[in-house]
Design a protein around this motif. Sequence first.
Motif, PDB file in Angstrom:
ATOM      1  N   ARG A  79      25.948  14.649  32.164  1.00  0.00           N
ATOM      2  CA  ARG A  79      25.714  14.888  30.740  1.00  0.00           C
ATOM      3  C   ARG A  79      25.693  16.397  30.519  1.00  0.00           C
ATOM      4  N   LEU A  80      26.406  16.817  29.493  1.00  0.00           N
ATOM      5  CA  LEU A  80      26.487  18.256  29.231  1.00  0.00           C
ATOM      6  C   LEU A  80      26.445  18.531  27.739  1.00  0.00           C
ATOM      7  N   GLU A  81      26.166  19.787  27.417  1.00  0.00           N
ATOM      8  CA  GLU A  81      26.124  20.235  26.033  1.00  0.00           C
ATOM      9  C   GLU A  81      27.188  21.320  25.835  1.00  0.00           C
ATOM     10  N   LEU A  82      27.843  21.251  24.692  1.00  0.00           N
ATOM     11  CA  LEU A  82      28.789  22.283  24.298  1.00  0.00           C
ATOM     12  C   LEU A  82      28.277  22.966  23.042  1.00  0.00           C
ATOM     13  N   HIS A  83      28.264  24.275  23.037  1.00  0.00           N
ATOM     14  CA  HIS A  83      27.693  25.041  21.936  1.00  0.00           C
ATOM     15  C   HIS A  83      28.760  25.927  21.303  1.00  0.00           C
ATOM     16  N   ASN A  84      28.727  26.013  19.985  1.00  0.00           N
ATOM     17  CA  ASN A  84      29.547  27.005  19.310  1.00  0.00           C
ATOM     18  C   ASN A  84      29.044  28.404  19.647  1.00  0.00           C
ATOM     19  N   ASP A  85      29.926  29.346  19.566  1.00  0.00           N
ATOM     20  CA  ASP A  85      29.574  30.715  19.910  1.00  0.00           C
ATOM     21  C   ASP A  85      29.825  31.623  18.709  1.00  0.00           C
ATOM     22  N   PRO A  86      28.992  31.547  17.680  1.00  0.00           N
ATOM     23  CA  PRO A  86      29.238  32.345  16.468  1.00  0.00           C
ATOM     24  C   PRO A  86      29.115  33.837  16.701  1.00  0.00           C
ATOM     25  N   GLU A  87      28.345  34.239  17.712  1.00  0.00           N
ATOM     26  CA  GLU A  87      28.179  35.661  17.965  1.00  0.00           C
ATOM     27  C   GLU A  87      29.498  36.308  18.391  1.00  0.00           C
ATOM     28  N   LEU A  88      30.388  35.519  18.952  1.00  0.00           N
ATOM     29  CA  LEU A  88      31.646  36.066  19.438  1.00  0.00           C
ATOM     30  C   LEU A  88      32.748  35.980  18.393  1.00  0.00           C
ATOM     31  N   ASN A  89      32.407  35.618  17.163  1.00  0.00           N
ATOM     32  CA  ASN A  89      33.412  35.637  16.100  1.00  0.00           C
ATOM     33  C   ASN A  89      33.922  37.045  15.838  1.00  0.00           C
ATOM     34  N   ASN A  90      33.116  38.050  16.175  1.00  0.00           N
ATOM     35  CA  ASN A  90      33.569  39.423  16.001  1.00  0.00           C
ATOM     36  C   ASN A  90      34.770  39.726  16.885  1.00  0.00           C
ATOM     37  N   LEU A  91      34.829  39.082  18.036  1.00  0.00           N
ATOM     38  CA  LEU A  91      36.002  39.267  18.888  1.00  0.00           C
ATOM     39  C   LEU A  91      37.244  38.721  18.200  1.00  0.00           C
ATOM     40  N   ARG A  92      37.092  37.589  17.540  1.00  0.00           N
ATOM     41  CA  ARG A  92      38.220  37.014  16.817  1.00  0.00           C
ATOM     42  C   ARG A  92      38.599  37.875  15.614  1.00  0.00           C
ATOM     43  N   LYS A  93      37.624  38.541  15.042  1.00  0.00           N
ATOM     44  CA  LYS A  93      37.903  39.379  13.877  1.00  0.00           C
ATOM     45  C   LYS A  93      38.758  40.589  14.222  1.00  0.00           C
ATOM     46  N   LEU A  94      38.902  40.882  15.492  1.00  0.00           N
ATOM     47  CA  LEU A  94      39.812  41.963  15.867  1.00  0.00           C
ATOM     48  C   LEU A  94      41.247  41.632  15.481  1.00  0.00           C
ATOM     49  N   GLY A  95      41.510  40.350  15.183  1.00  0.00           N
ATOM     50  CA  GLY A  95      42.829  39.968  14.702  1.00  0.00           C
ATOM     51  C   GLY A  95      43.173  40.610  13.367  1.00  0.00           C
ATOM     52  N   ARG A  96      42.166  41.022  12.609  1.00  0.00           N
ATOM     53  CA  ARG A  96      42.429  41.733  11.363  1.00  0.00           C
ATOM     54  C   ARG A  96      42.951  43.134  11.619  1.00  0.00           C
ATOM     55  N   LEU A  97      42.695  43.637  12.836  1.00  0.00           N
ATOM     56  CA  LEU A  97      43.073  45.006  13.178  1.00  0.00           C
ATOM     57  C   LEU A  97      44.305  45.081  14.063  1.00  0.00           C
ATOM     58  N   SER A  98      44.690  43.967  14.664  1.00  0.00           N
ATOM     59  CA  SER A  98      45.849  43.978  15.554  1.00  0.00           C
ATOM     60  C   SER A  98      46.435  42.580  15.645  1.00  0.00           C
ATOM     61  N   PRO A  99      47.759  42.443  15.532  1.00  0.00           N
ATOM     62  CA  PRO A  99      48.386  41.121  15.691  1.00  0.00           C
ATOM     63  C   PRO A  99      48.227  40.552  17.081  1.00  0.00           C
ATOM     64  N   LEU A 100      47.923  41.382  18.081  1.00  0.00           N
ATOM     65  CA  LEU A 100      47.767  40.889  19.445  1.00  0.00           C
ATOM     66  C   LEU A 100      46.597  39.925  19.576  1.00  0.00           C
ATOM     67  N   PHE A 101      45.596  40.059  18.704  1.00  0.00           N
ATOM     68  CA  PHE A 101      44.421  39.186  18.773  1.00  0.00           C
ATOM     69  C   PHE A 101      44.528  38.005  17.817  1.00  0.00           C
ATOM     70  N   ARG A 102      45.671  37.796  17.215  1.00  0.00           N
ATOM     71  CA  ARG A 102      45.820  36.682  16.277  1.00  0.00           C
ATOM     72  C   ARG A 102      46.418  35.473  16.956  1.00  0.00           C
ATOM     73  N   ARG A 103      46.017  34.315  16.472  1.00  0.00           N
ATOM     74  CA  ARG A 103      46.590  33.037  16.887  1.00  0.00           C
ATOM     75  C   ARG A 103      46.546  32.846  18.398  1.00  0.00           C
ATOM     76  N   ILE A 104      45.392  33.095  18.979  1.00  0.00           N
ATOM     77  CA  ILE A 104      45.212  32.844  20.411  1.00  0.00           C
ATOM     78  C   ILE A 104      44.035  31.903  20.659  1.00  0.00           C
ATOM     79  N   TRP A 105      43.381  31.437  19.583  1.00  0.00           N
ATOM     80  CA  TRP A 105      42.224  30.568  19.765  1.00  0.00           C
ATOM     81  C   TRP A 105      42.542  29.185  19.193  1.00  0.00           C
ATOM     82  N   ASN A 106      41.510  28.451  18.746  1.00  0.00           N
ATOM     83  CA  ASN A 106      41.716  27.115  18.181  1.00  0.00           C
ATOM     84  C   ASN A 106      42.187  27.245  16.740  1.00  0.00           C
ATOM     85  N   GLU A 107      43.496  27.295  16.573  1.00  0.00           N
ATOM     86  CA  GLU A 107      44.088  27.674  15.301  1.00  0.00           C
ATOM     87  C   GLU A 107      44.138  26.596  14.228  1.00  0.00           C
TER      88      GLU A 107
END
Length: 585
Positions: A52-80
């Motif tokens: 039995r396991l738990e899976l947790h969202n990681d809202p603190e790491l949304n800032n890493l995803r927000k780097l996609g606003r600054l560079s196309p290299l960080f876009r469309r690499i997660w759960n799109e």
Amino acid sequence: MRFVILGSFGIRVVDGELTLAGATLRAAEDIFWVFAPHCVALPVVRTTQDTRLELHNDPELNNLRKLGRLSPLFRRIWNEPSEAADGIATSGQTFQFIGSSLDAPRRCVIQELVSPPEWNKKLASLLPPSRTSHRTTLVCGPKSTGKSTFSRLLTNRLLTSLSNGESPVKRVAVLDLDPGQPEYAPPGTLSLVCVSNPNFGVPFTHAAFDDPSNTILRSHSLASVTPASAPSLFISCAIDLYNTYQRSLRTYPLIINTPGWILGTGLDLLVELITRIRPAEVIYMSQDGPADVVDVLKSATRNSFSVLPSQPSEFTSRTAAHFRSMQMMSYYHSHIDIKDKSLQLRRLTWAAHAITSTRPLVVSYHGRNSGLLGIISYDYQCTPELLAASINGSILAIVEIEEPKAFQQLVMTPEITVEHDNTKIWQVPVTRTKEGLPFISNTNDATLDPRYCKTIGLALIRGIDMKRKCLHVITPTPYASLEKIKIEGRDIVFVHGRFDTPHWAYTEDLFAKSSQDELTDKEVHITDEETSEDEAEQETTQRRRTEHAVTSTVPWIEILEGNQKRPVGSRVWRVRRDLGRQNTD
């Protein structure tokens, strides 16, 4: 059961156990954070029947995803499927299960992280049989053969697997000698890292000197992403880091990851590393040879030598240069976030605003309060007249001088005084440019001695204030660390070399100011059916004028429209050096 998860998430085992990226996780209160973008192979979660396991969202790491606003290299690499164009999850879910190819985001290929049977057999044999017999394992081989992946799997297994009924080791030492694709530090550096937690992320998720889960004990900079620029410095740095391991972590297993340069001088470097370090195990990650390279490495190895099949990536949406840019960009945007001061819960997070809006560190380079001893260049030696233009907008290494002997390769004749018991006082050859910059002359293309200095971070020179005689510097290195060096009477030197051009920093503000529709990887211009062609053309012309007005104020940026090309001779000329290959004619 086995399943694949795309995105960033936390995982905790409640009952039973599971395996993930070589690690065996058992029931505990700890949450392990996983970063699984589809630009790399996704780790597979394998569980027993009663787990039995738990899976947790990681809202603190949304800032890493927000780097996609600054560079196309960080876009469309997660759960799109539930993401906006900049990579931010709109539903709040930071991960998704991938059951089949239909679940994968559009226009991407999902690859699973697979460990071949030969790898599993070798990984099992490398587990330390007791607490007193720890191994030194050197992993080598051609480029893109799985050296870093194998090293990561071995690190995770050592930290979590039980051996002969004993508990896992608490720490693993990693000697990262690949300046082009380092695991725990920014590109252009070599480092000795003390790893205490399993590694469930890609390099750009932990490229920080002060990452709480990975302690960089000592680091050196080649000021280049390849050891070809300074082979002798590469060996000197590697041996100094190994000696640091012998003094501080010799009771823990050591994993040495090497660059993929295996021909000519690159082979000579590997042979010298093996000869001087004498690892208990040398693993060559390719069964395709070249045969002469394998024979040379095998003859240099006094202990066990193994050849394993390679595991190249069949599909990749990012090149090695792209990953270096992502890692460097992540490094400059990262910082430590303390969520609970009482518990001191420290996590690495990212600032999602353009680097141009970051308040720079002002470093005086003249007068009594100078924070800088001087600037030295490796490889290419520019004249003092060109130093300001060379470093402006470039990345430099911040080096702490632990002892004056660090300059002994630069100074040929030290001055001897009687006042300090005839000890050698090394007079550093510092000259001043017309801007007042302290320039350390290096006509012989020498380097600092890594035994008496260390790299504490990287600096991006944002600007030079010639009137106030100071540099505007962007660096994630804490100011307290720099201040401590000066208080304790040591000096700081900036090293200028052949780091990759930080083009990502020049374009962040441009991408941040532009609309998301104009910044998709494949630009699509949609016009209303009722809009005439003339009106649509007028809108396009106005948009291009706006783009030109924005880029005209941004230095080092040029936009080519339509079929426009740069003139002949505008590309960078690269001189091919002697790489140590012998002429067989």
